[in-house]
Design an enzyme around this catalytic site. Structure first.
Site, short mmCIF file in Angstrom:
data_model
loop_
_atom_site.label_atom_id
_atom_site.label_comp_id
_atom_site.label_asym_id
_atom_site.label_seq_id
_atom_site.Cartn_x
_atom_site.Cartn_y
_atom_site.Cartn_z
N LYS A 74 17.36 -4.00 -39.20
CA LYS A 74 17.35 -3.41 -37.85
C LYS A 74 17.20 -4.46 -36.76
O LYS A 74 17.97 -4.49 -35.79
CB LYS A 74 16.21 -2.39 -37.74
CG LYS A 74 15.87 -1.94 -36.32
CD LYS A 74 14.65 -1.05 -36.32
CE LYS A 74 14.23 -0.67 -34.91
NZ LYS A 74 13.49 -1.75 -34.22
N ASN A 75 16.20 -5.34 -36.90
CA ASN A 75 15.94 -6.30 -35.84
C ASN A 75 17.07 -7.30 -35.67
O ASN A 75 17.38 -7.73 -34.55
CB ASN A 75 14.62 -7.03 -36.11
CG ASN A 75 13.42 -6.11 -35.95
OD1 ASN A 75 13.51 -5.07 -35.31
ND2 ASN A 75 12.30 -6.48 -36.54
N ARG B 201 13.88 -0.63 -26.64
CA ARG B 201 13.39 -1.99 -26.43
C ARG B 201 14.50 -3.03 -26.57
O ARG B 201 14.53 -4.02 -25.86
CB ARG B 201 12.29 -2.26 -27.46
CG ARG B 201 11.65 -3.64 -27.34
CD ARG B 201 10.67 -3.68 -26.20
NE ARG B 201 10.09 -5.01 -26.04
CZ ARG B 201 9.27 -5.33 -25.05
NH1 ARG B 201 8.93 -4.43 -24.17
NH2 ARG B 201 8.78 -6.54 -24.94
N ASP C 207 8.37 1.28 -29.00
CA ASP C 207 7.11 1.73 -29.58
C ASP C 207 5.95 1.57 -28.61
O ASP C 207 5.87 0.58 -27.89
CB ASP C 207 6.79 0.94 -30.86
CG ASP C 207 7.72 1.29 -32.00
OD1 ASP C 207 8.16 2.45 -32.04
OD2 ASP C 207 8.00 0.41 -32.83
N ASP D 216 5.09 -6.20 -38.56
CA ASP D 216 5.68 -4.89 -38.83
C ASP D 216 5.26 -4.31 -40.17
O ASP D 216 5.48 -3.11 -40.42
CB ASP D 216 7.21 -4.97 -38.77
CG ASP D 216 7.74 -5.07 -37.35
OD1 ASP D 216 6.97 -4.79 -36.42
OD2 ASP D 216 8.91 -5.44 -37.17
N MET E 242 -1.28 -9.22 -32.85
CA MET E 242 -0.30 -9.19 -31.77
C MET E 242 -0.37 -7.96 -30.88
O MET E 242 -0.18 -8.05 -29.67
CB MET E 242 1.11 -9.32 -32.35
CG MET E 242 1.39 -10.68 -32.95
SD MET E 242 3.08 -10.84 -33.57
CE MET E 242 4.03 -10.64 -32.06
#
Length: 434
Positions: A22-23, A97, A121, A319, A341
């Site tokens: 996905k990223n 995002r 998110d 993640d 984070m």
């Protein structure tokens, strides 16, 4: 708002192939805006965040064709910059995002970019300073309309510079990299993120004609070129989904083979699960997780409690901390989960506590998990998914729980996981979508 109804206690058995990353998909799809020529991307996951970005590029004027399952052709020959000023564009790009990464390509190729403050998110503050400070060093001017929450950037010409990032932001590095490939002269990005996603983006840009040195390191040197050409690019398998499958297998005492995992790009993910006592075997490029009724968390050599924390690559990706936290609830032993984070990412643990998990939330960044082993099973309940990673973690908890659970707001899970209910049901899960 759709929901999952999950019957807990079902073991899985068989093989599953992870979706495309996905990223990585969000980055390389934005990179197609850098050229007028055709770019073909393979292994694209069929998930909401990616589909919404593809639709946004199409609305901007890019010619998008679905070639077959998971393969797309992009040709951004004609981009309608006027559309980026429209209300429709503002609403669609603000909802995701990933839209922030169109800034670098648009500014590099057209000299202007408009983007609203992006959504995504709700996991804590996710500042944009790294993106914009770097781009302004290349010569862009930034105007922020606070009332409309709108960023406008413009530049007659981008010039290469030495840029030391204040944080190793993945999306910030990607945005700067895409802006720098068409800038005049040499750009050095130091403290760059070096996740496999950025490495893949860099290799794709090189295949388009960009000149990039230091790929895979935290120091990227880019020699600007006047234009880029088309290419063909294939996405890596999604490392977060692979980690999620390892967690599912452990929590449900299942025997699972994760096919074509590109193990060399997983970093310390498999080892992080092994530290919780889970057997993860490498078989060629597959990962095999045997059926385990119980597993025991390691301690440090001096006997102190194990700490698992996120860190910039090659450290552990943040993640997967939510998944590791859930998996620890069934283990024997204790572990401290330290999410450095994002200060809101651990707040979903209240739902696990309601299910019977023994967790102490120390502060917004740290949670101590006291694994109950086989002495106690989580209890099914009704809950709501707050974000993608908490959503899949709650699904894993529900699959291992005693009784029936309901998870609302599963659109959050669909944003990052392709047909997850159908794929898991094929392995023996009992998940109903309503």
């Amino acid at each position: 708002m759709s929901s999952f109804i999950i019957e807990g206690g079902c073991s899985l058995k068989g093989e599953i192939t992870p979706q495309g990353a996905k990223n990585e998909a969000l980055q390389v799809i934005c990179a197609t805006l850098l050229t007028q020529e055709e770019v073909i991307i393979e292994n694209v996951p069929d998930i909401l965040d990616v589909n919404n970005l593809i639709a946004l590029l199409s609305d901007m004027g890019a010619e998008v064709k679905k070639l077959d399952s998971g393969s797309y052709s992009f040709k951004a020959e004609k981009i309608n910059l006027a559309y980026t000023q429209s209300k429709d564009f503002m609403e669609k790009s603000a909802a995701m995002r990933g839209s922030i990464m169109i800034v670098g390509p648009l500014l590099a190729r057209f000299g202007e970019a408009v983007v609203p403050k992006p959504g995504g998110d709700k996991i804590g503050r996710r500042r944009l300073d790294t993106h914009f400070n770097g781009i302004m060093k290349l010569g862009a001017e930034l105007i922020f309309n606070e009332q409309k929450q709108l960023f406008t950037l413009s530049a007659k010409k981008l010039n290469g510079q030495y840029i030391l990032l204040d944080e190793a932001s993945v999306t910030g590095t990607a945005n700067l990299l895409m802006a720098a490939v068409l800038a005049e002269g040499e750009t050095i990005i130091y403290n760059a993120a070096c996740e496999p996603y950025v490495e893949q983006l860099s290799r794709m840009l090189v295949s388009m004609g960009a000149k990039i040195e230091g790929i895979g390191s935290n120091r990227l040197t880019i020699h600007g070129v006047s234009s880029l050409s088309g290419c063909r690019h294939r996405l890596l398998p999604d490392m977060i989904e692979i980690g999620s499958f390892i967690g599912m297998a452990a929590m449900t005492a299942s025997e699972l083979t994760i096919k074509d995992s590109s193990i060399t790009h997983l970093g310390i993910i498999p080892e992080s699960f092994r530290r919780l006592g889970i057997i993860v075997e490498q078989r060629g490029d597959d990962l095999y997780i045997p059926q385990q009724d119980n597993y025991t968390i390691e301690s440090f050599i001096d006997g102190s409690i194990l700490t698992i924390a996120d860190a910039p690559w090659p450290g552990l990706t943040p993640d997967l901390l939510s998944v590791l936290l859930v998996v620890a609830t069934k283990a024997e032993g204790c572990v401290l989960i330290h999410q450095k984070m994002f200060e809101s990412r651990l707040f979903f643990v209240d739902k696990l506590i309601d299910m019977g998990a023994q967790i102490i939330l120390c502060d917004p960044h740290r949670a101590t998990v006291i694994g109950m082993g086989k002495r106690f099973r989580l209890k099914g309940m009704t809950m709501t998914s707050p974000d993608i990673r908490a959503g899949i973690s709650l699904l894993i908890a529900a699959m291992s729980a005693e009784g029936v659970s309901t998870i609302h707001n599963i659109d959050q899970i669909d944003r990052g996981y392709q047909n997850i209910d159908k794929r898991l049901n094929a392995l023996g899960a009992k998940i109903e979508r309503r």
